[in-house]
Design a protein around this motif. Structure first.
Motif, PDB file in Angstrom:
ATOM      1  N   ALA A 136       0.824  -1.213   0.000  1.00  0.00           N
ATOM      2  CA  ALA A 136       0.000   0.000   0.000  1.00  0.00           C
ATOM      3  C   ALA A 136       0.859   1.264   0.000  1.00  0.00           C
ATOM      4  O   ALA A 136       0.562   2.250  -0.670  1.00  0.00           O
ATOM      5  N   LEU A 195       2.096   1.903  -3.337  1.00  0.00           N
ATOM      6  CA  LEU A 195       0.986   2.334  -4.184  1.00  0.00           C
ATOM      7  C   LEU A 195       0.658   3.803  -3.928  1.00  0.00           C
ATOM      8  O   LEU A 195       0.455   4.583  -4.853  1.00  0.00           O
ATOM      9  N   ASN A 196       0.625   4.151  -2.643  1.00  0.00           N
ATOM     10  CA  ASN A 196       0.308   5.535  -2.310  1.00  0.00           C
ATOM     11  C   ASN A 196       1.326   6.506  -2.892  1.00  0.00           C
ATOM     12  O   ASN A 196       0.977   7.551  -3.434  1.00  0.00           O
ATOM     13  N   ALA A 216      -4.516   0.140  -3.416  1.00  0.00           N
ATOM     14  CA  ALA A 216      -3.940   0.321  -2.096  1.00  0.00           C
ATOM     15  C   ALA A 216      -5.012   0.150  -1.033  1.00  0.00           C
ATOM     16  O   ALA A 216      -4.802  -0.511  -0.017  1.00  0.00           O
ATOM     17  N   SER A 233      -4.380   7.002   1.189  1.00  0.00           N
ATOM     18  CA  SER A 233      -4.918   6.616  -0.114  1.00  0.00           C
ATOM     19  C   SER A 233      -6.164   7.428  -0.436  1.00  0.00           C
ATOM     20  O   SER A 233      -6.312   7.955  -1.543  1.00  0.00           O
TER      21      SER A 233
END
Lengths: 321, 1089
Positions: free
Chosen positions: B268, B271-272, B294, B307
């Protein structure tokens, strides 16, 4: 082109000074300044020290205008009682008392040759021309009445004649009215020629340019000074700058400048090439009723002089160069 | 290929189980394990294998089977393995609990885990691995202290227990004791150098937290060396790179992120960060995809919040505020305290501002401010919000703070300036100036708005030169400079067409023909307009009009420029042109209330009452009656209608007054601070005789009106003076009128002079009254009423002087003069009334003429009488003096007589002697005769003296002569005395005689006056004729004044500016708004009667 203060006389009169003119120099003496006041007197002052030469009494109510003959020997003064008193400058002997009822008397001016005195006739909507030999009324130049459904009060009071001016060639007389119109007359034929429009408030002072007999300057309550081609009926320029009524206008002998006096307490000098005020004199503390350039000629100092008189009872003399 | 060998019970054989080929159904293996009674460690190995392969169900099945009662009983003595199985289960449930997001299930898992650990503990209290497990569980539950206790128990037993060391390190880390945590991690590494990368990760994080970025970086790199696929290390390194804030490093960081993403697409954090990156590169589609992934893969609050924040930002920047707001909310909800992650609050606040939810936005920004109390942006935003909420003071406080915190933030100063402009122009000016110099220092171009605002403030503060400079700077180069410097070639216009001079556009066409570019960019229009306004204020009307025309040439819909031109024309009394210009404005917008109001004023000036009323109505309707100017105008209209007629209809008057009052009150209700309405209300009250109340009102209005260049209210001064006048306080009234004349009219208003004259008249100051009227005549020569008034004043003066019991000759003389003037004035008026209509009844004037002539005749007699009297007085004085002299002389004569008596005695003696000698000497007799002759000569002198005495009335010289002589001889003196005595009674007689006719004359006088007054009464003049006369014209003039210049003019002149000036950017709108103020201008004028 500028003005420089020379001398001021506080309390020159006991009351507001309303009129001033220069009496041209003669062979025996220099030019004198003649002032008229609400205190019912007319005084003669000798430049540059502005020493009081003489005080003439004999007017009732306030003195509203004074005029000097080009020869420098005769002068006239007029007051609210509508009498014109003509007197000998050097002896103070009375020459004539003029009256043309029901006309009252406002501004007066001798023609350049000195044969005629033009008097603004107020509510009679006319200018009276007096012969200066016999002191007889020779002509009345009337503003033609406007045609309308009823020749009512308003129209007549609008054409109330306040100011008068001779063209330097002596062929024309222009007069200014309460409604702002200026009327131009052909003197020889005693005939009305045309109106000059542009002002809509009283025109209190008129002067032709000494340099160009076509150019006429007018001072009005609308705070503007207009410059007209009096023959071509066209307005050359409108000059603004005063904050209140323009009460008096005079052109410098060289024709390059004009001076104005206003209710805003100032005297302004305008450069005609720029058509803008180049100098503002604020030595008076109340309305300036008269400004006058000294005419050229005669003995004494040759420099240019401008005099101003005001409601504040004072008079001021400036050097113009 | 790894195998597990399960020994077959009671044989040497073994069952080989390939670990990577474990059956799908765990029951098969279980059956074997149970059947063969395989050692428990095998169970564990197989379960772990299943776990590794992600077959969690099988894993759990085996372990649960392996910890069942049967097994417990069967393997009762195999303690360690049983504990290991229980611990494995405990760890498993701990993990589940940690990962689970739903609170109830989370607790459920933790209970399960606790159950298993407790069971393990029951088998062996001292098994360290159980404690470690329990510690982990407590850590997961967030009970850090208890976890620490558990780990410490283990460490007391074995200070090198790696698991416990790591656990304790975690505890310290989460307590924020990164230093301790670091030492623990290091010890673990020393004890077990081959430990997984995670330990080094811990070290890296500790270093990072401690600010040892270099060491942290090394640690992460080491992890990567050991395990190139370690996502966490990659992400951490990437974050470190990103935080260096250098373009190259950021690029490297992003590459690492990308690799991390490729290795493990469900981190995550990565991804963020990637989403963050794509947000900045503007690839919103990617942002959404990444953040949604995420969100799907993490349950970690802060990460989710991040997110959501990314997602919200993405929508925010796309302008989808609704969605953005939703995601910001989601993000905020994931956060426990704003201090953890404050950005979504800020974003939420911004979005709410956009959506108009100001209050919510306010609370969000305030949360941001709690975290960052010195954040300028937030302070500024809060300032703006408070402005919108109308809490100016709070707004100022925030903006001031923002400006203080960052004294180089020009924007903050600009905001502050704009906020202060309406409350404290001085401070606003300072703020703007600071902003200007900051911008200049920063090399940025100062926006035209800023310069405009600075100039406007200078303008308001009457610093006109400074204003001019700033306007010029704001405008920069352009065609206007040509006009400002007067360089444009003027050209002649036909004088008759000059009527239309303010509509003339030829000049611009000519300039274009001459090759000048006549351009005016839109953002300069307002400033140019303001400049033109300033020029008007500086009385440079011509240039101002050119600039307005320039605006119209380029932007023919700019209504305000038309209105200003109309106002200029109106100021010059060019009504037809003014009306035409207003009509042009109305063709642009026929509902423009300002234009309509102005038209109404013009119509009133033209005496077009009915039309004016309709126009005002239209103006009022155009603004739904909210426009106070139109309402005020209607009020004024009604007021003037009430006092309009010479012959008043009391009923109609009352109705109009009532209506006027109602309208003024209505305006006052809408705008409690409306000066003009207050003034109007005061007028109505005064009209009804409530002078005290109206005086209070006027005084307040006067105070309020002073001190602003844009508010000029001479009317209230006049009204106040009227009230003083009505209350008989003449001295104050005079002062008020004079001040007003000076302050507002350059002493040019003859109407106020008339008021002044009337006050003098009432105060019986005749000469002041006359002089004031003469000034008024001089100012407005065509107003014959003033002449009439002057005549009346002189007449009144004369009559009152003649009525005085004591008066000097000079007084009487001047009375005669005044009467002559009065007669002349009246006769002139009479003559003029034949020719022109000037509003006078010829009969009435003639009555005055007759009366004055009567008075004059009487006065002349008076004058003669007075002169005679004066002469006699003088004589009497002379006589008195002579008496005194005579007395003196007599005394001296007495002395002389005594002396002479003496002498005579001596003479007698001498005579006797001489008589005795006479006979003897004749020569001596001759001497005697000579003395007598000398006496005779004296006598002649005395006669002379008498003659002189006779003349003495005319000549004083005689006296002196007499004096000289009197000393000479007593006879002479005696005779003189006789004469004097005789004279005196005669004189007295004469006096009596003179006086009597004098009295008669006075009587006559009175009669004359009475007669005259009778006549006057007959002619419709009441006794206080003069008063009425003075008043009547004044009321007539008053009406004119009411609508005269000053008032309406300013309406359009001053006010509009003030409005326009203010907000450059919002000019048009604003100007409309402000026009309202300007409209209030209208003033009700005065009056007493």
């Amino acid at each position: 082109m500028k003005l420089a203060g020379l001398k001021s006389i506080e309390n020159a009169h006991d009351e507001s000074v309303w009129a001033a003119t220069w009496i041209p120099a003669t062979e025996t003496r220099p030019a004198l300044l003649l002032t008229g006041s609400l205190d019912e007197t007319v005084k003669l002052w000798k430049p540059d020290e502005l020493t009081l030469e003489r005080t003439n009494a004999g007017h009732c109510l306030g003195v509203v205008s004074v005029a000097a003959h080009p020869s420098g020997s005769i002068a006239a003064s007029a007051s609210l009682d509508s009498f014109v008193r003509v007197f000998d400058v050097d002896s103070n002997a009375s020459i004539a008392t003029l009256e043309a009822p029901p006309s009252e008397v406002w501004q007066m001016q001798f023609d350049p040759k000195g044969t005629t005195l033009a008097v603004a006739g107020g509510g009679s909507a006319s200018v009276q021309l007096w012969d200066t030999e016999k002191w007889k009324l020779i002509a009345t130049l009337s503003i033609p009445r406007q045609e309308g459904p009823k020749p009512s009060d308003k129209n007549s009071s609008k054409k109330f004649v306040l100011s008068v001016g001779w063209s330097p060639d002596g062929k024309r007389v222009a007069c200014g009215s309460m409604d702002g119109t200026i009327s131009v007359f052909d003197v020889a034929r005693a005939k009305f020629l045309h109106h000059l429009e542009g002002h809509f408030m009283p025109v209190r002072s008129l002067v032709y340019s000494p340099a160009d007999p076509r150019v006429l300057f007018s001072a009005s309550d609308d705070a503007h000074v207009h410059m007209y081609d009096a023959e071509g009926k066209s307005m050359i320029a409108a000059m603004s700058g005063h904050a209140s009524w323009v009460l008096s206008v005079d052109a410098s002998p060289d024709g390059a400048a004009i001076a104005t006096g206003s209710s805003d307490k100032t005297v302004r000098l305008w450069d005609l090439s720029m058509r803008a005020a180049v100098q503002t004199m604020s030595n008076h503390v109340d309305q300036v009723w008269g400004v006058k350039f000294r005419p050229p000629g005669g003995p004494g100092p040759r420099a240019g002089r401008l005099a101003s008189v005001s409601d504040d009872k004072s008079l001021s003399l400036y050097d113009y160069s | 290929m790894a195998y597990v060998y399960i020994p077959v019970q009671n044989s040497e054989e073994e069952v080989r189980v390939a670990l990577d080929q474990l059956p799908r159904d765990a029951s098969d293996i279980l059956d074997i394990l149970k059947a063969e009674q395989a050692p428990l460690d095998l169970w564990l190995i197989i379960a772990r294998e299943y776990f590794k392969q992600g077959k969690l169900d099988q894993f759990r099945q085996i372990l649960e089977e392996g910890s069942s009662h049967e097994i417990d009983e069967y393997y009762a003595d195999v303690r360690y393995e049983r504990i290991a199985i229980l611990n494995a289960l405990g760890a498993y449930y701990s993990y589940l609990g940690k990962v689970e997001t739903k609170q109830r299930e989370k607790e459920e898992y933790f209970i399960q885990a606790t159950k298993h650990y407790n069971k393990a503990s029951r088998i062996d209290m001292h098994e360290p691995s159980t404690w470690v497990g329990k510690g982990q569980l407590l850590l997961a539950k967030g009970e850090v202290e208890q976890a620490s206790a558990a780990f410490r128990i283990v460490l007391e037993g074995d200070r090198d227990n790696v698991s416990a060391l790591l656990g304790q390190a975690c505890v310290e880390y989460s307590r924020g004791h990164y230093g301790e945590s670091l030492t623990l991690f290091k010890r673990a590494l020393q004890v077990y150098p081959d430990c997984p990368g995670a330990v080094r990760l811990g070290i890296g994080h500790c270093h990072y937290k401690l600010g040892h970025v270099g060491k942290a970086c090394l640690a992460f790199q080491r992890v990567l060396q050991l395990d190139p696929e370690n996502v966490e290390a990659l992400v951490s390194l990437a974050i470190l790179d990103l935080q260096t804030n250098e373009a190259a490093a950021i690029r490297k960081g992003m590459e690492k992120m990308q690799r991390a993403f490729e290795i493990y697409p469900y981190c995550a954090m990565a991804l963020n960060y990637l989403a963050n990156h794509f947000f900045f590169t503007g690839q919103h589609f990617l942002v959404e995809q990444l953040t949604e992934t995420a969100l799907a893969v993490t349950n970690h609050g802060p990460t989710k919040s991040h997110s959501y924040y990314n997602l919200a930002r993405s929508y925010h920047s796309k302008g989808d505020y609704e969605t953005a707001s939703r995601y910001y909310w989601a993000s905020v909800k994931e956060i426990n305290k704003p201090s953890e992650f404050v950005f979504p609050y800020y974003g939420l606040g911004q979005v709410q501002l956009k959506l108009g939810e100001i209050k919510n936005a306010l609370s969000n920004f305030e949360k941001v401010l709690e975290v960052y109390p010195d954040n300028c942006e937030t302070l500024k935003v809060l300032g703006h919000i408070y402005v919108q909420l109308g809490q100016t003071e709070k707004a100022q406080e925030f903006l001031r703070k923002a400006a203080k915190i960052d004294p180089r933030d020009a924007q903050a100063f600009l905001d502050l300036g704009e906020l202060l402009i309406s409350t404290d122009t001085g401070a606003a000016l300072d703020a703007f100036k600071t902003a200007r110099s900051l911008l200049k220092k920063g090399g940025e171009e100062v926006p035209i708005e800023v310069l405009n605002n600075i100039a406007v403030i200078h303008f308001e503060r009457e610093e006109l030169e400074l204003a001019l400079q700033n306007f010029k700077e704001a405008l920069g180069d352009g065609i206007w400079l040509t006009f400002l410097e007067g360089k444009a070639n003027t050209y002649e216009v036909d004088a008759t067409s000059s009527l239309l001079q303010y509509k003339d556009m030829q000049i611009f066409r000519r300039l274009e023909e001459e090759g000048h570019s006549v351009e005016l960019s839109w953002n300069k229009v307002t400033t140019l307009f303001n400049l033109a306004r300033l020029l008007e204020q500086l009385h440079n009307t011509e240039t101002a009009s050119t600039l307005y025309r320039l605006i119209l040439y380029k932007y023919p819909d700019y209504v305000d420029a038309y209105l200003r031109l109309a106002a200029i024309a109106k100021a010059r009394n060019n009504l037809p042109l003014s009306i035409e210009l207003v009509n042009e404005a109305l063709t642009v917008n026929d509902k423009c209330p300002n234009a309509l109001s102005m038209l109404g004023d013009l119509e009133l000036k033209n005496d077009d009452w009915v039309k004016a009323k309709e126009t005002f109505r239209a103006a009022s309707e155009a603004t739904d009656g909210k426009d106070s100017y139109a309402t005020l105008s209607l009020g004024n209209w009604n007021y003037f209608a009430a006092i309009r007629n010479e012959k008043r209809n009391p009923k109609l008057e009352a109705t109009h007054l009532e209506k006027a009052k109602e309208l003024y009150t209505r305006v006052l209700v809408q705008h409690t601070a409306n000066l003009y309405a207050a003034n109007g209300a005061g007028v109505v009250l005064a009209e009804k005789g409530h002078f005290d109340v109206s005086k209070d009102l006027f005084t307040q209005v006067q105070e309020a009106a002073s001190g602003s260049i844009f508010v000029q209210m001479p009317d209230v001064w006049i009204n106040l003076a009227h009230v003083y006048f009505a209350q008989g306080n003449f001295a104050l009234a005079v002062k008020m009128y004079q001040n007003c004349l000076q302050k507002f009219f350059y002493n040019t208003d003859s109407q106020i002079l008339l008021y002044l004259a009337r006050t003098h008249y009432e105060a019986e100051q005749w000469q002041d009254c006359k002089r004031t009227l003469l000034r008024a005549i001089h100012l407005t020569p065509s107003n014959y009423t003033l002449r009439f008034d002057a005549g009346v004043a002189m007449q009144k003066f004369s009559a009152s002087t003649l009525q005085k019991t004591k008066r000097t000759v000079d007084e009487v003389r001047s009375t005669v003069d005044e009467l002559e003037n009065a007669v002349r004035l009246f006769s002139q008026l009479s003559a003029a009334s034949n020719l022109y209509f000037n509003g006078f009844d010829e009969k009435k004037i003639n009555t005055h003429v007759e009366y004055c002539k009567h008075l004059l005749e009487a006065a002349i007699v008076h004058r003669e009488a007075a002169e005679r009297e004066e002469q006699q007085n003088r004589q009497r004085l002379d006589l008195a003096r002579q008496m005194a002299l005579a007395e003196e002389a007599r005394r001296k004569a007495e002395e002389q007589r005594k002396f002479q008596l003496e002498r005579r005695k001596q003479e007698d003696e001498l005579k006797r002697v001489r008589q005795q000698e006479e006979h003897f000497e004749r020569v001596k007799e001759q001497w005697k005769s000579s003395t007598s002759s000398s006496k005779r000569r004296d006598r002649a002198d005395i006669d002379d003296g008498e003659g002189g005495h006779g003349e003495k009335r005319r000549r004083k010289g005689g006296k002196r002569r007499k004096k000289e002589k009197s000393s000479r001889s007593r006879y002479e003196m005696e005779e003189a005395d006789m004469m004097d005595d005789h004279d005196e009674p005669e004189d007295d007689d004469a006096n009596v005689n003179f006086r009597e006719p004098g009295y008669q004359m006075n009587d006559q006088d009175d009669n004359v006056e009475e007669n005259a007054q009778d006549v006057l009464a007959a002619a419709g003049l009441e006794d206080s004729d003069a008063d009425d006369d003075a008043a009547a014209p004044s009321s007539a003039g008053r009406r004119k004044r009411a609508w005269s210049e000053s008032d309406e003019d300013e309406i359009s002149e001053r006010k509009p500016q003030s409005s326009l000036l203010r907000e450059n950017s919002a000019d048009l709108q604003d100007s409309d708004g402000e026009f309202r103020d300007k409209r209030q201008e209208n003033a009700a004028v005065d009056d007493e009667d």
